[in-house]
Design a protein around this motif. Structure first.
Motif, PDB file in Angstrom:
ATOM      1  N   GLN A  48      64.752 -25.037  41.911  1.00 41.70           N
ATOM      2  CA  GLN A  48      64.683 -23.630  43.246  1.00 41.70           C
ATOM      3  C   GLN A  48      63.998 -22.835  42.468  1.00 41.70           C
ATOM      4  N   SER A  49      64.174 -22.459  41.058  1.00 40.91           N
ATOM      5  CA  SER A  49      63.849 -22.130  40.028  1.00 40.91           C
ATOM      6  C   SER A  49      61.951 -22.666  39.888  1.00 40.91           C
ATOM      7  N   CYS A  50      62.089 -23.739  39.833  1.00 45.34           N
ATOM      8  CA  CYS A  50      60.845 -24.172  39.481  1.00 45.34           C
ATOM      9  C   CYS A  50      59.404 -24.515  41.159  1.00 45.34           C
ATOM     10  N   GLN A  51      60.735 -24.002  42.188  1.00 45.71           N
ATOM     11  CA  GLN A  51      59.578 -23.880  44.319  1.00 45.71           C
ATOM     12  C   GLN A  51      59.292 -22.818  43.489  1.00 45.71           C
ATOM     13  N   ILE A  52      60.255 -21.527  42.989  1.00 44.83           N
ATOM     14  CA  ILE A  52      59.886 -20.367  43.310  1.00 44.83           C
ATOM     15  C   ILE A  52      58.432 -20.012  42.165  1.00 44.83           C
ATOM     16  N   HIS A  53      58.602 -20.666  40.683  1.00 42.40           N
ATOM     17  CA  HIS A  53      57.235 -20.558  40.297  1.00 42.40           C
ATOM     18  C   HIS A  53      56.565 -21.366  41.222  1.00 42.40           C
ATOM     19  N   LEU A  54      56.380 -22.172  41.656  1.00 41.90           N
ATOM     20  CA  LEU A  54      55.120 -23.367  42.239  1.00 41.90           C
ATOM     21  C   LEU A  54      54.266 -22.478  43.610  1.00 41.90           C
ATOM     22  N   GLU A  55      55.653 -21.559  44.414  1.00 36.02           N
ATOM     23  CA  GLU A  55      55.015 -20.536  45.415  1.00 36.02           C
ATOM     24  C   GLU A  55      54.406 -18.925  44.835  1.00 36.02           C
ATOM     25  N   GLU A  56      54.856 -18.508  43.909  1.00 32.74           N
ATOM     26  CA  GLU A  56      54.081 -17.581  42.876  1.00 32.74           C
ATOM     27  C   GLU A  56      53.386 -18.514  42.015  1.00 32.74           C
ATOM     28  N   GLN A  57      52.517 -18.835  42.069  1.00 41.83           N
ATOM     29  CA  GLN A  57      51.085 -19.436  41.304  1.00 41.83           C
ATOM     30  C   GLN A  57      51.431 -20.114  39.698  1.00 41.83           C
ATOM     31  N   MET A  58      52.690 -19.476  39.870  1.00 40.31           N
ATOM     32  CA  MET A  58      52.766 -19.426  37.826  1.00 40.31           C
ATOM     33  C   MET A  58      53.098 -21.147  37.766  1.00 40.31           C
ATOM     34  N   TYR A  59      51.706 -21.745  37.676  1.00 42.18           N
ATOM     35  CA  TYR A  59      51.575 -23.088  37.554  1.00 42.18           C
ATOM     36  C   TYR A  59      52.706 -23.825  36.493  1.00 42.18           C
ATOM     37  N   LEU A  60      51.900 -22.853  34.919  1.00 46.95           N
ATOM     38  CA  LEU A  60      51.847 -23.305  33.816  1.00 46.95           C
ATOM     39  C   LEU A  60      53.401 -23.245  33.010  1.00 46.95           C
ATOM     40  N   PRO A  61      53.992 -21.972  33.281  1.00 41.68           N
ATOM     41  CA  PRO A  61      56.048 -22.181  33.429  1.00 41.68           C
ATOM     42  C   PRO A  61      56.365 -22.963  33.749  1.00 41.68           C
ATOM     43  N   ALA A  62      55.655 -23.654  35.531  1.00 37.43           N
ATOM     44  CA  ALA A  62      56.954 -25.095  35.929  1.00 37.43           C
ATOM     45  C   ALA A  62      56.378 -25.797  35.286  1.00 37.43           C
ATOM     46  N   ILE A  63      54.984 -26.480  35.561  1.00 39.78           N
ATOM     47  CA  ILE A  63      55.005 -27.338  34.619  1.00 39.78           C
ATOM     48  C   ILE A  63      55.898 -27.879  32.875  1.00 39.78           C
ATOM     49  N   GLU A  64      55.700 -27.185  32.378  1.00 40.40           N
ATOM     50  CA  GLU A  64      55.967 -26.985  31.672  1.00 40.40           C
ATOM     51  C   GLU A  64      57.731 -26.604  31.239  1.00 40.40           C
ATOM     52  N   LEU A  65      58.741 -26.345  32.074  1.00 38.63           N
ATOM     53  CA  LEU A  65      60.033 -26.767  32.241  1.00 38.63           C
ATOM     54  C   LEU A  65      60.163 -28.223  33.377  1.00 38.63           C
ATOM     55  N   LEU A  66      59.345 -28.824  33.765  1.00 38.50           N
ATOM     56  CA  LEU A  66      59.663 -30.390  34.019  1.00 38.50           C
ATOM     57  C   LEU A  66      59.336 -31.131  32.799  1.00 38.50           C
ATOM     58  N   GLY A  67      57.784 -30.496  32.261  1.00 38.69           N
ATOM     59  CA  GLY A  67      57.780 -31.973  31.141  1.00 38.69           C
ATOM     60  C   GLY A  67      58.981 -31.322  30.038  1.00 38.69           C
ATOM     61  N   SER A  68      59.923 -30.413  29.519  1.00 45.93           N
ATOM     62  CA  SER A  68      60.464 -30.297  29.386  1.00 45.93           C
ATOM     63  C   SER A  68      61.851 -31.351  29.140  1.00 45.93           C
ATOM     64  N   LEU A  69      61.864 -31.878  30.868  1.00 48.75           N
ATOM     65  CA  LEU A  69      62.779 -32.683  31.325  1.00 48.75           C
ATOM     66  C   LEU A  69      62.548 -34.013  31.428  1.00 48.75           C
ATOM     67  N   LEU A  70      60.877 -34.403  30.659  1.00 47.54           N
ATOM     68  CA  LEU A  70      61.216 -35.595  30.410  1.00 47.54           C
ATOM     69  C   LEU A  70      60.838 -35.671  29.291  1.00 47.54           C
ATOM     70  N   SER A  71      61.209 -34.643  28.348  1.00 43.31           N
ATOM     71  CA  SER A  71      60.423 -35.180  26.663  1.00 43.31           C
ATOM     72  C   SER A  71      61.953 -35.923  25.615  1.00 43.31           C
ATOM     73  N   ASP A  72      63.254 -35.714  27.214  1.00 38.94           N
ATOM     74  CA  ASP A  72      64.040 -36.405  25.795  1.00 38.94           C
ATOM     75  C   ASP A  72      64.283 -37.574  26.591  1.00 38.94           C
ATOM     76  N   ALA A  73      63.111 -38.392  26.902  1.00 34.12           N
ATOM     77  CA  ALA A  73      63.165 -39.278  27.881  1.00 34.12           C
ATOM     78  C   ALA A  73      63.886 -40.481  27.171  1.00 34.12           C
ATOM     79  N   GLY A  74      63.829 -40.532  25.931  1.00 32.94           N
ATOM     80  CA  GLY A  74      64.238 -42.059  24.902  1.00 32.94           C
ATOM     81  C   GLY A  74      65.687 -41.733  24.416  1.00 32.94           C
ATOM     82  N   GLU A  75      66.248 -40.145  24.435  1.00 33.30           N
ATOM     83  CA  GLU A  75      67.776 -39.919  23.895  1.00 33.30           C
ATOM     84  C   GLU A  75      68.155 -40.432  24.767  1.00 33.30           C
ATOM     85  N   ARG A  76      67.459 -39.916  26.444  1.00 33.02           N
ATOM     86  CA  ARG A  76      68.555 -40.486  27.618  1.00 33.02           C
ATOM     87  C   ARG A  76      68.847 -42.067  27.874  1.00 33.02           C
ATOM     88  N   GLN A  77      67.570 -42.825  26.776  1.00 31.35           N
ATOM     89  CA  GLN A  77      67.413 -43.942  27.762  1.00 31.35           C
ATOM     90  C   GLN A  77      69.138 -44.742  26.426  1.00 31.35           C
TER      91      GLN A  77
END
Length: 650
Positions: free
Chosen positions: A59-88
């Motif tokens: 919902q937070s990402c969706q609000i950011h995208l609807e409000e055209q606050m794209y960089l914060p939304a992409i940064e949030l989504l990217g942070s979920l991929l940054s620790d992928a190695g540890e998750r594996q």
């Protein structure tokens, strides 16, 4: 042994033996261990397991995208991929956004407002960050787990509410649960209430199918270079997505079929794999889009694949229109057009804030409005706040009209078909990578999905031969095909093109080397006796030059594979062919025979013919030198097996 795949290895490593072909049937292709790569040894990409992001973050990402606050939304989504190695290491799934959010990022990577017509650097950063996130998501999670098939679906004219009503495909193997695989489903709440997701600006709704976008992108490569820079990056990502989606499904289908065969009786083990997951691939979905619109599927695919490769097809200029409205118009600063009083007037009671909120203006300029309206003050919160009058005499465009119908940009000057532009050269590897997928679709799947293999190669060869000489040479250049096509597909293409040029009096390959011909292969015997000594069957200098280029490519492929040995017969065949092609074009008189009435195209054909003849002589010298060197090393002078072949597989 599994039938050899035209999509097994992008590198297409050469071997001294043969690469097989599947022109007749997959079973007939099984000849040797080398010609049939073992898919069991293929390394499946190590994609991470995935799971949809938590509701609060979504919902937070969706609000950011609807409000055209794209960089914060992409940064949030990217942070979920940054620790992928540890998750594996802990076997925890990676969090992935819903398809609606992925689709929006896909639009931001190519829309003119964030690329060629970006009003400020921030917009360019948004496009670059969106593309980087999508590529990282593709490489780490994979196209199936991320559900790119749903995100990158073309739905021209559909309202955003229908997004959730599209059927969600299950991409896991039969009998398996989700288990961190594809997301599988999404609700209407995932819809993003933004014009960038609607019919006006979303690339997935501005076009009817992928092939119309492909044709327009290739048009930009020759006539609108400022747009081609961005379309090239977008196509490179999309083709990579198609490739990885196809390869992963192919590996899963073959692994599942092998497991079923091991558990079945001997009689049941003779069945062929039906590739159920492959039929649900993103590439097949794009092919089905053409069938949905009742178009001739194969002809539309080949037309888009070779669009603007000739630089002069006026029919394609009207057939492939711009995707976004006024897409080729460059950004201009229109702030000076306002009167100073309009910019600074403040009337809070009437919602007039002067220039205090100037930074929140819509990044889309006046040229992006489909209805021709001039933008007044507009914020992301009130899309209905646009005011203004439509220009008189200008028809109103609707999001359901054909893309680019209201505004079309023609090139300032007609491209020269004798000159290869940088954009055209850049597009060749992309075209060949798509041909690899098309060839695999014809090989693995039923004929009603696309076509039969020989139908594909016949039509592609026919269209390829009609290209100008400069473009034709690019498609056969080893510089492009070495990394864009597996070598066995390239060899098959050369064989088809060469056979379309040879005259009727040439010996037939099945009579010269039946064993190699059974695999539709190229052997030294076939090359020496059926192709090298002959001219093209027509007297035009262009056809003879093209035929010489094909022979040159076939010869050097054999040389690189080590499947050729020097002999006086080989040297004679090369010299005989050069002489015959020179005699052939002289029959044309002034039309290419060296007369004063030669056109520029005919002069270019003679130059290419002379250059190709020199390359064939160099090939003979190289083979002779290699044979002498081997004789000195071996000390025996034994010749190589004359039946060594270089074969191909559509």
């Amino acid at each position: 042994m599994a039938a050899s795949s035209p999509l097994t290895d992008l590198d297409g490593t050469l071997t001294p033996a043969s690469f097989h072909t599947a022109a007749n049937s997959p079973i007939a292709a099984d000849t040797t261990n080398i010609t049939s790569p073992d898919h069991e040894n293929d390394q499946k990409p190590g994609y991470y397991k995935c799971k949809e992001i938590p509701h609060v973050l979504k919902q937070s990402c969706q609000i950011h995208l609807e409000e055209q606050m794209y960089l914060p939304a992409i940064e949030l989504l990217g942070s979920l991929l940054s620790d992928a190695g540890e998750r594996q290491q802990t076997d925890r799934p990676v969090r992935v956004p819903p398809p609606a959010q992925i689709a929006l990022l896909g639009t931001l990577t190519i829309h003119p407002a964030y690329t060629s017509r970006a009003p400020e650097q921030t917009n360019l950063d948004i496009a670059a960050e969106s593309r980087e996130y999508l590529r990282t998501l593709l490489n780490k999670v994979g196209p199936i787990n991320a559900d790119f098939r749903s995100a990158f679906s073309f739905r021209q004219g559909q309202s955003s509410g229908r997004w959730a009503r599209r059927n969600s495909r299950e991409f896991n193997s039969p009998g398996e649960s989700d288990g961190g695989g594809s997301i599988g489903s999404y609700s209407e709440a995932d819809n993003i209430e933004s014009k960038w997701s609607g019919n006006d600006h979303s690339i997935w709704r501005r076009s009817s199918d992928f092939w119309s976008v492909l044709g327009w992108a290739f048009r930009c490569s020759t006539t609108h270079t400022h747009r081609w820079v961005h379309w090239k990056a977008w196509l490179d990502f999309m083709i990579e997505c198609l490739e990885k989606d196809w390869d992963e499904r192919l590996a899963q289908d073959q692994a599942n079929f092998q497991a079923e065969s091991n558990n079945s009786s001997d009689s049941e083990s003779q069945a062929q794999c039906q590739y159920p997951l492959l039929k649900q691939s993103l590439f097949v979905q794009y092919v089905d889009d053409l069938r949905r619109d009742r178009k001739r599927v194969l002809h539309e695919v080949i037309r888009a694949l070779l669009a603007f490769a000739d630089d002069e097809n006026s029919a394609d200029n009207t057939y492939y229109r711009e995707v976004f409205n006024k897409e080729t118009v460059l950004h201009t600063d229109k702030s000076n057009k306002r009167k100073h009083s309009q910019m600074t007037a403040v009337d809070l009671e009437n919602d007039q804030f002067g220039d205090y909120l100037e930074d929140w203006d819509d990044p889309v300029t006046d040229d992006d409005d489909d209805d021709g309206k001039a933008n007044a003050f507009h914020t992301p919160h009130h899309p209905s706040g646009r005011t203004g009058r439509r220009t008189k005499g200008r028809p109103k465009s609707t999001p359901f009209s054909k893309p680019g119908k209201a505004f079309d940009v023609s090139p300032a000057s007609t491209p020269n078909p004798l000159r290869v532009t940088d954009g055209l050269a850049d597009s060749i590897p992309l075209r060949l990578r798509l041909f690899r997928l098309i060839s695999g679709c014809a090989y693995y799947l039923p004929h009603d999905v696309l076509c039969k293999t020989h139908e594909l190669y016949d039509l592609f060869t026919l269209r390829l031969k009609s290209l100008p000489l400069a473009s034709f040479e690019l498609f056969l250049s080893l510089d492009h095909t070495d990394f864009a096509l597996p070598r066995f597909i390239y060899v098959s293409l050369l064989r088809y093109v060469a056979q379309s040029f040879i005259p009727r009096n040439a010996p037939q390959p099945e009579d010269v080397d039946p064993e190699a011909e059974a695999d539709h292969a190229i052997s030294q015997t076939i090359l020496r006796e059926c192709f090298l000594p002959f001219p093209a069957k027509t007297v035009t200098v262009e056809d003879n030059a093209k035929f010489s280029l094909v022979l040159e490519s076939m010869a050097w492929c054999l040389f690189q594979s080590g499947s050729v040995d020097y002999s006086d017969e080989l040297k004679w065949a090369v010299e005989k062919g050069i002489e015959e092609r020179e005699k052939k074009i002289k029959k044309a008189g002034g039309r290419g025979g060296g007369g004063a009435a030669m056109t520029a195209a005919e002069k270019m054909g003679r130059q290419v013919l002379e250059r190709s003849a020199a390359s064939l002589r160099t090939f003979v010298d190289a083979v002779e030198a290699m044979s002498l060197a081997e004789d000195r090393v071996m000390g025996t002078g034994d010749e190589m097996d004359e039946d060594s072949v270089l074969a191909g597989s559509p």
